[in-house]
Design an enzyme around this catalytic site. Structure first.
Site, mmCIF file in Angstrom:
data_model
loop_
_atom_site.group_PDB
_atom_site.id
_atom_site.type_symbol
_atom_site.label_atom_id
_atom_site.label_comp_id
_atom_site.label_asym_id
_atom_site.label_seq_id
_atom_site.Cartn_x
_atom_site.Cartn_y
_atom_site.Cartn_z
ATOM 1 N N ASN A 189 0.837 -1.206 0.000
ATOM 2 C CA ASN A 189 0.000 0.000 0.000
ATOM 3 C C ASN A 189 0.871 1.255 0.000
ATOM 4 O OD1 ASN A 189 0.607 -0.878 2.668
ATOM 5 N ND2 ASN A 189 -1.024 0.375 3.531
ATOM 6 N N GLU A 214 0.418 5.242 0.569
ATOM 7 C CA GLU A 214 -0.517 6.266 1.052
ATOM 8 C C GLU A 214 -0.095 7.664 0.605
ATOM 9 O OE1 GLU A 214 -0.921 5.552 5.289
ATOM 10 O OE2 GLU A 214 -2.055 3.708 4.908
ATOM 11 N N CYS A 267 -4.211 0.668 -2.381
ATOM 12 C CA CYS A 267 -4.015 -0.583 -1.644
ATOM 13 C C CYS A 267 -2.925 -1.442 -2.296
ATOM 14 C CB CYS A 267 -5.301 -1.400 -1.638
ATOM 15 S SG CYS A 267 -6.650 -0.677 -0.708
ATOM 16 N N GLU A 282 -3.039 -4.646 -3.014
ATOM 17 C CA GLU A 282 -3.543 -5.582 -4.031
ATOM 18 C C GLU A 282 -3.645 -4.902 -5.390
ATOM 19 O OE1 GLU A 282 -4.715 -4.884 -1.047
ATOM 20 O OE2 GLU A 282 -6.060 -6.426 -0.282
ATOM 21 N N CYS A 336 -10.232 -5.130 0.535
ATOM 22 C CA CYS A 336 -11.343 -4.172 0.562
ATOM 23 C C CYS A 336 -12.232 -4.370 -0.672
ATOM 24 C CB CYS A 336 -10.814 -2.742 0.625
ATOM 25 S SG CYS A 336 -10.242 -2.110 -0.959
ATOM 26 N N CYS A 384 -10.699 -3.492 -4.129
ATOM 27 C CA CYS A 384 -9.720 -4.489 -4.587
ATOM 28 C C CYS A 384 -10.421 -5.756 -5.066
ATOM 29 C CB CYS A 384 -8.724 -4.815 -3.473
ATOM 30 S SG CYS A 384 -7.573 -3.448 -3.163
HETATM 31 N N1 THU Z 1 -5.265 -1.485 2.512
HETATM 32 C C1 THU Z 1 -4.726 -2.309 1.581
HETATM 33 O O1 THU Z 1 -3.583 -2.119 1.143
HETATM 34 N N2 THU Z 1 -5.476 -3.339 1.145
HETATM 35 C C2 THU Z 1 -6.760 -3.591 1.524
HETATM 36 O O2 THU Z 1 -7.403 -4.480 0.996
HETATM 37 C C3 THU Z 1 -7.365 -2.781 2.580
HETATM 38 C C4 THU Z 1 -6.582 -1.651 3.072
HETATM 39 C C5 THU Z 1 -4.483 -0.328 2.968
HETATM 40 C C6 THU Z 1 -5.072 1.006 2.606
HETATM 41 C C7 THU Z 1 -4.449 1.907 3.653
HETATM 42 O O3 THU Z 1 -3.168 2.308 3.193
HETATM 43 C C8 THU Z 1 -4.269 0.991 4.848
HETATM 44 O O4 THU Z 1 -4.399 -0.342 4.366
HETATM 45 C C9 THU Z 1 -5.258 1.211 5.964
HETATM 46 O O5 THU Z 1 -6.549 1.117 5.514
#
Ligand code: THU
Length: 159
Positions: A62, A64, A73, A75, A112, A115
């Site tokens: 991920n 940010e 994310c 994925e 999520c 994804c």
């Molecule tokens: N996140 C992912 O990388 N994958 C997911 O399926 C859910 C959330 C990340 C997004 C954000 O950077 C952090 O997790 C917290 O939500």
């Protein structure tokens, strides 16, 4: 009125020794990929490893951003890169792992909704199910198709 029931099957592995070498290797790579996450806002570092039909493994984490929705994310980072590098190669499986506060998550890390939608499109594009391996330290849960994670899905291509 009638009722419809939707069932999904989860394979649950209590330890990596129960898993196939291919699955457990992909989980290890997803765990390693968590180290490359850029997650200063959530401190939740996610890693994903995508195994392609040609044997290539693409990892992502991920990423940010101060403008929160601009981040992505793990994925989708991995799947979009796989699509950009190998546009005509089907995805076989994806493993997901996460760590926070220096500890890998004990329970399975579930993808999520956004994804799941992207995994599903990859599945349709590749014309074969994608094995989704959701890793936790205590157990690893697997669905044999991304469709199982998003059964009543939006699909523009169906129309
Ligand atoms: N996140 C992912 O990388 N994958 C997911 O399926 C859910 C959330 C990340 C997004 C954000 O950077 C952090 O997790 C917290 O939500």
């Amino acid at each position: 009125m009638k009722n419809k029931e939707i069932k999904i099957n989860l394979e649950v592995y209590g330890s990596s020794s129960e898993m196939s070498a291919q699955d457990s290797d992909l989980v290890q790579r997803a765990k390693l990929a968590t180290e490359n996450a850029y997650a200063p806002y959530s401190n939740f570092q996610v890693g994903a490893a995508v195994l392609l039909e040609n044997g290539e493994v693409i990892t992502g984490s991920n990423q940010e951003n101060a403008a929160y929705p601009s981040g992505l994310c793990a994925e989708r980072t991995a799947l979009f890169y796989a699509g950009a590098k190998f546009p005509n190669v089907a995805v076989k499986s994806i493993a997901i792992a996460a760590q926070t506060g220096g500890q890998f998550c004990a329970q399975s890390v579930y993808p999520c909704g956004a994804c799941r939608q992207v995994m599903l499109e990859n599945e349709m594009r590749g014309r074969q199910p994608i094995r989704v391996i959701m890793a936790g330290e205590n157990e690893v849960e697997v669905v044999r198709s991304a469709h199982d994670l998003l059964p009543l899905s939006f699909d523009e291509l169906k129309k």
